[in-house]
Structures are given as structure tokens and as C-alpha cells.
Enzyme design. Sequence first.
Site, PDB file in Angstrom:
ATOM      1  N   ARG A  70       0.833  -1.209   0.000  1.00 35.16           N
ATOM      2  CA  ARG A  70       0.000   0.000   0.000  1.00 35.16           C
ATOM      3  C   ARG A  70       0.862   1.251   0.000  1.00 35.16           C
ATOM      4  NH1 ARG A  70      -1.802   2.512   5.053  1.00 35.16           N
ATOM      5  NH2 ARG A  70      -3.412   4.088   4.674  1.00 35.16           N
ATOM      6  N   ARG A 111      -8.273  18.928   8.417  1.00 31.74           N
ATOM      7  CA  ARG A 111      -7.132  18.940   9.327  1.00 31.74           C
ATOM      8  C   ARG A 111      -6.957  20.301   9.990  1.00 31.74           C
ATOM      9  NH1 ARG A 111      -4.128  14.398   8.877  1.00 31.74           N
ATOM     10  NH2 ARG A 111      -4.413  13.143   6.975  1.00 31.74           N
ATOM     11  N   LYS A 273     -13.162   2.460   1.120  1.00 30.93           N
ATOM     12  CA  LYS A 273     -12.852   2.414   2.545  1.00 30.93           C
ATOM     13  C   LYS A 273     -14.105   2.805   3.333  1.00 30.93           C
ATOM     14  CE  LYS A 273      -8.869   4.191   3.779  1.00 30.93           C
ATOM     15  NZ  LYS A 273      -7.756   5.168   3.864  1.00 30.93           N
ATOM     16  N   THR A 331      -6.262  -1.312  10.328  1.00 34.40           N
ATOM     17  CA  THR A 331      -6.045  -0.369  11.433  1.00 34.40           C
ATOM     18  C   THR A 331      -5.683  -1.061  12.747  1.00 34.40           C
ATOM     19  OG1 THR A 331      -7.744   1.065  10.444  1.00 34.40           O
ATOM     20  CG2 THR A 331      -6.823   1.728  12.562  1.00 34.40           C
TER      21      THR A 331
END
Length: 537
Positions: A70, A111, A273, A331
Site C-alpha cells: 500500500r 485537518r 474504505k 487499522t
Amino acid sequence: MPAPTIRYPSGASTSIPHHPRPRTERAPMPYSDLDPSKFSLSKIVATIGPATDVEETLRRVIENGASVLRVNFSHGSFEEHAERVRTVRRVSDALGKPVAILGDLCGPKIRVGLVKAPGIQLTAGQDFSLRTDIDESKDGETPELPCTYEPLAAEVHEGHRVLINDGAIRALATGSDGSTLRCRVVVGGLVTTGKGVNLPDSDISAPAITEHDRACVRFGIDHKFDYFALSFVRRGEEVRELRSIIEGHCAEADCGGSLDATRTDPTIPIISKIEKPQAVERIDEILEESDAIMVARGDLGVEMDLARVPIIQKILIQRAHDYGKPCIVATQMLETMIEKPFPTRAESSDVAGAIFDGTDAVMLSGETAIGKYAPLAVQMMRRIALATEERLRELPQSSRPSEVVRESRYRTAALAHGAWHMVQDVDAKLVCVWSQHGGSARYLSRIGLRVPIIAFSSSEAAVRRMTLLYGVTPVLMRTLPEHRSEFAKMVDEFVLTRGMAEVGGMMVLLAGKPFGVPGVVNTVSIRRVGEFAATGG
């Protein structure tokens, strides 16, 4: 304290003297018992990064079992990514082992902007603001933090949750004014530059695919990536939008074909995802449009009740199976191994639990991207997978034809279902198939086989992409067989040369004519390993 006693089945016993001593952590012994030729049916996705920039480290990561690598576009420059991709291809070619490259698009991640070092400490009950009209933080009694998302103040309303740094810092919105969102801290912590902001109660209008994502897609196509992962998916139309962008840039030589035999246009498969509540609610429409899904438990655990994440994981794996699509669980699977050479017992159980649930692949993130023990993390994940699969073989088995696929009445799916019963009836040790674009291999991987599936193709792109499929070992064959008997002889030579089965053992073969054309598999047969070698064909 009395000495503990061990009792043996024979009735004999022995006492072990007790010598109290400090408990120390030890690195695991080298795994010399791990046969390099023994591969797990479950696939391992490993994130590459600074920890794998040394070619020898990357080689060991691949040798230890990583079949999909990935690239996280959230970190690093295109120049760094290009060099890593070149290294992956070089190592893969040297090992003679196909490896897929997955490009993980950033998506509309909100963010915190630039925060002066060492950061701003927020405490419970304190007021602060997030502002889109400043470039740098301002400390004080009511700190002001820059934010990258322009519509923030308009889309977050009073009482909505504002979570920073993966939910480590929690606040509630108390009001807004133009470009400023006022908040009150519920759980404090240190805010530093670039920390993510999650808004689980707010209806965010940010597009699923940013301009940066579009640039990443062009980069991935130019560098022959095998998958793209779409972050923060909320609805099926966002997957369609990404597919349109990919196919608009694709040419056959660059992109290859789809794992879905019903799609004929050149493309690169899309992994959606699942990390937002909206995606969980709309999972069926997302699966309709996707080639695979990833249970991205990081943001999912921030945006939803953490106690429900294991339940949601099981539901998502099952729905992916119902649609005949691969699923990756990701994760913090072995996160302790970023710093230590062994995982916790809970992490080991987490990996095994995902495999018991039926996931196709398990993923390593920081463990291999920045961790101190990247090859060991892959090796440990493979050992857990092998042990879990051994237990699965001991349990009662049943064919698991995918719900949606079964309803389609598709010929290859029916052949795959029949192959499962043949494997059980004759105790076959292998299933071998010619799968030009990977469609037949995908059907076989979905029906609950506990034996290896060897999938042959003359397409390099298809061979790389099949590395994600549960149980599938893809093999590149540059010479096309002309007849099924020639294919059977080719299979015989391949499995005997590599010691994948014993002479006389049973195997199931699927094929169709002409070889090299997708969607033509129409026969299934039972063969004995070595019968062509014995008869000379």
C-alpha cells in the site's frame, strides 16, 4: 508458596521449584519452523514507507508473506512514491513473486493547520475556536486554531461533536460566526500541526475526490498501480465518479482489465474504505459499485460508537461476501510492533478474529511503513493466519456461494460452486484455473475453499491483482495452451516442480477455450497429480 506440580496422562508428576524473579519481555524466537513454501490463504496488505526504503527490508517483507503493498498518498511526495514503486517492481521481479500496488487516496480529510511548536494544550471546559481565515495558530486564554475546511462554520452546528487527533481530543460546537467555529473542550489534549478533525454529527459537503486525489490517480495510472482505495466514501455515486476518472485516463496497455468479468473496459479496481456512518448505512449501494471494500477501523471508531466497531466489522465482511467482493480489515492490527518485536495477545486475537469472520486480507499500516520490525510484523501476521486457517480446516465446512452472485445465475459462479463439492468429495489438495482477468479466480475465492487456488493468466496486471484474493496463488504464463489437455499438462509440471502436491493426489481443474480470453471458463474436471507426467501427455 508451594511448588507447582505438573501431572502427566500416565499419572506421573513432577514438581517445579519456584524461583521468584522480575518478569521481563523477550523477543520471540526466530521462526525457523515457518516453511517458506507454505503460504497462507488469507492475504496480507503491507504499507510501504521509510521503514521499507532499504531494499533488503522490502525483500524480506515480500518473502515473509505480503502480497499487496500500500502506498499512502497522505504522506510523502510523488518523487518518493515513484522511487518506492520502482523498488517494489525490481524486488518482485527478482523474487519471481507477483505483488500488487494499492494507491490509497487521501480523500477530503479535514485537518488543523499550522500550530506553533510544541503545540497548544487544551483542557476540559476550555473554550477555543477553529478558524478558516488564519494561517497559523494563536495561543491564549481562548486559543485559535487554523482549519483547512472552508465551509466549517456553516456546516457544523451548535451541539455537534468536534473530534481532533482521531478522537483523542473531544469538544462540542457552541456557535459559529462567519469563518469561525466556537467550541468547548470535553476531553483535552495537545493539538499539533496537521491533526485530523472529525465531525460525526455534521453533514459535510466536501467532495469525495479532491484535486490532489485526481493527481494521485494520474500518477498511479502512469506507474501501473493495481488498485485505488477511495477514502471517506459516503455513497455509491462517489465510487462511480472515481471509476469515471480512472477510465477516462486509462488505456489497455496501462490499466489492464477488471476482476469483474461483466466489465470489459480497461480500468483499475476500486477499494472503498468504509470509515463513516453514512457508508455503513449505504453499504449495499457502495458494494454494487466497488470491486472490494476495506473496513477502516481508525476513522470508523472515531465517528461511531467504539463498542459497535467489532459488530460493524462482522456485518461488513458478511455483506462483502454476499456481493462476492473481497474485504480487507485494517487499522492497529499489530500496532505494538511499531516499537516492539512482538504483538500483544489482544492484537494476535484481533487478526485471528478477522480471519474467522471471513475477511480476505488483513492490513499492516505503521507497523511496516515506519515500524522498527517491518519484516517481523509480516511474518507474525502470516503465522497467525496459518494457525487460524489450520483450525478452520478442522471445523465443519460448507459451500458459501455469494447471495448476489447466486441470483445472477452466472455460469462461472455455478462452476465454482460445483468445484467446491468436488474438492470435498475427492479430498482434492488443489484447485487450478485459467483466469485471464481474474474473474474465475474471484468466484472460486468466495465459496469457502480451504485449499489453495492456483490461477494462471497471461496478463501481468491480472496476475498482480489476483494477489488480493483469498486462497489464490496467481501464476503468469506467457505461453497460452491451445487445448485443455495441454493446460492440464502445464498444471502438472507446475505443481510437481514446486512441490505443491504429491503424485497421485487429487486436484480440480477449471478452464475454457480459447485460452487468453476472459469469461470463457465452461468446464471443470478432476485430475490426479502427475498423470500427464506418467503418461507423457
